[in-house]
Design an enzyme around this catalytic site. Structure first.
Site, PDB file in Angstrom:
ATOM      1  N   SER A 136     -27.419 -47.411  93.154  1.00 47.27           N
ATOM      2  CA  SER A 136     -26.328 -47.438  94.138  1.00 47.27           C
ATOM      3  C   SER A 136     -26.788 -46.743  95.405  1.00 47.27           C
ATOM      4  O   SER A 136     -27.682 -45.881  95.380  1.00 47.27           O
ATOM      5  CB  SER A 136     -25.099 -46.708  93.577  1.00 47.27           C
ATOM      6  N   TYR A 149     -21.088 -39.522  88.937  1.00 48.35           N
ATOM      7  CA  TYR A 149     -21.595 -40.852  89.281  1.00 48.35           C
ATOM      8  C   TYR A 149     -22.790 -40.772  90.221  1.00 48.35           C
ATOM      9  O   TYR A 149     -23.834 -41.391  89.990  1.00 48.35           O
ATOM     10  CB  TYR A 149     -20.479 -41.683  89.917  1.00 48.35           C
TER      11      TYR A 149
END
Length: 260
Positions: A136, A149
């Protein structure tokens, strides 16, 4: 010949979102594709008839090892691994429980590690193989309240680099792709949670997030899948150890805005 004729690909997290789109792209270009993941609570996302679907929890190393053995036994080898399984949880470090932290790291990082560990002997046996890990942009920049995350995504980029260095001598390449906002079920679930919960409110928030990207929208899963397919294939034969943003210009955009 299609680009991936004769190639065998395993896609974890392959039932929906980026993983599902990747399974479709690789299959359409000739690969034998096995999509693996947790059974969805609702209906399965539509995948091409030629894509084999196997239920597996990548946090379970024994189950992941059996999956890889099953793929190799059924199809004669393994050429491509796409590690796309992932979850999102929100919370700052001071308020994230140990259970939430461990859950995110178990799926996003340890799950990828399990798949890589058990795929590598078979990729080496081919004399050439490709691993693509779905990371990401939050490996590079971090929004508020995503402690677990963003940590997991930074770790995935490091994992891809480590594999690239260790496996270069074996002909195995490893890279990460780093999407920004992508219109997946996971993004939609977040938008629903942070809006009024209606379909309209969810859509408006997704569009609002899209306007934060220089290209003015969120990505489609197939756009990320195209980058994954490129890195997985022979066109990227001299590319290894990179973390490729697929972000609509997000990382290039300075937060400071001039007046006027």
């Amino acid at each position: 010949m299609a680009e991936f004729d004769g190639k065998v690909a395993l896609v974890t997290g392959g039932f929906s979102g980026i993983g599902g789109a990747t399974a479709r792209v690789l299959s359409a270009r000739g690969a034998t594709v096995v999509a693996a993941g947790i059974p969805p609570k609702g209906a399965y996302e539509e995948l091409p008839p030629g894509v084999e679907r196997v239920d597996v929890d990548v946090t379970d190393e024994s189950a992941t090892a059996r999956l890889v053995t099953q793929v190799v036994a059924a199809h004669g080898g393994l050429d491509i691994l796409v590690a796309a399984a992932g979850i999102q949880r929100y919370g700052i470090a001071a308020e994230t429980s140990s259970d939430e932290w461990n859950e995110v790291l178990a799926v996003n990082v340890t799950g990828a590690f399990h798949a890589v560990k058990h795929a590598l002997p078979h990729l080496r046996a081919r004399g050439a193989g490709s691993i693509v890990i779905v990371s990401s942009v939050q490996a590079f920049v971090t929004q508020a309240a995503v402690a677990a995350y963003t940590t997991s995504k930074g770790a995935l980029n490091a994992l891809a680099r480590s594999i690239a260095i260790d496996e270069a001598k074996n002909g195995v390449r490893a890279n990460a792709v780093c999407p920004a906002s992508v219109d997946t079920p996971m993004l939609r679930a977040s938008a629903r949670a942070f809006s009024d919960g209606s379909d309209r409110g969810t859509q408006e928030l997704v569009e609002s997030w899209g306007r934060m990207h220089p290209l003015g929208r969120v990505a489609r899963p197939d756009e990320v899948a195209e980058a994954i397919a490129f890195l997985a294939g022979d066109r990227a034969s001299f590319i290894t150890g990179i973390s490729l943003p697929v972000d609509g210009g997000l990382l290039a955009n300075a937060a400071v805005v001039l007046p006027g």
